[in-house]
Design an enzyme around this catalytic site. Sequence first.
Site, short mmCIF file in Angstrom:
data_model
loop_
_atom_site.label_atom_id
_atom_site.label_comp_id
_atom_site.label_asym_id
_atom_site.label_seq_id
_atom_site.Cartn_x
_atom_site.Cartn_y
_atom_site.Cartn_z
N GLY A 1 0.81 -1.22 0.00
CA GLY A 1 0.00 0.00 0.00
C GLY A 1 0.84 1.26 0.00
O GLY A 1 0.53 2.24 -0.69
N CYS A 2 1.92 1.23 0.76
CA CYS A 2 2.78 2.42 0.87
C CYS A 2 3.54 2.66 -0.43
O CYS A 2 3.76 3.81 -0.82
CB CYS A 2 3.74 2.26 2.05
SG CYS A 2 2.85 2.04 3.61
N THR A 3 3.91 1.59 -1.10
CA THR A 3 4.58 1.72 -2.40
C THR A 3 3.62 2.32 -3.42
O THR A 3 3.97 3.27 -4.14
CB THR A 3 5.10 0.35 -2.88
OG1 THR A 3 6.04 -0.14 -1.91
CG2 THR A 3 5.78 0.46 -4.23
N GLY B 1 3.11 6.04 -2.73
CA GLY B 1 4.28 6.81 -3.18
C GLY B 1 4.33 6.95 -4.69
O GLY B 1 4.64 8.01 -5.22
#
Length: 154
Positions: free
Chosen positions: A44-46, A49
């Site tokens: 999710g964080c990738t 970003g």
Amino acid sequence: MDITEGSKAPAFDMFTAGGGRVTLDGLKGRTAVLYFYPKADTPGCTTEGQDFSSLIKDFDVVEAVVIGVSRDPVKKLDRFKTKYDLKVILASDEPGDVTEAFGVWVEKKLYGREYMGVERATFLIDGAGVVRRVWRKVSVKGHAAEVLAAAQSL
């Protein structure tokens, strides 16, 4: 502390990937997007970003600085930024002062286990340091575009 729309953004000073620093004072006169994410190099964080990075030229047009904040060490952020060619500023809040100040260090539950972690949240801060929009418990899909639309309306 609960940061709400119209309140003054808490001051911050963080080291960034690439050996820089970012401070609230240093952003005076510019719009800032501070998005908090739990952990670098996770799915999710990738995606988040990458989504913000894909819109970076549009954020530049409205003079908005996009800063992703996690409690990861700078070395991990350097690798994360390089691996995915991220165009946003990645700031390390390893000590946790900024996540605490913005009220995003919260109790979370996963598979019946309770632990403390970073809530996925975004704050749109105007050039005077005032919080104009707050998104909490963010769902990644479409979020970067929604934040861009809000930044364009300032």
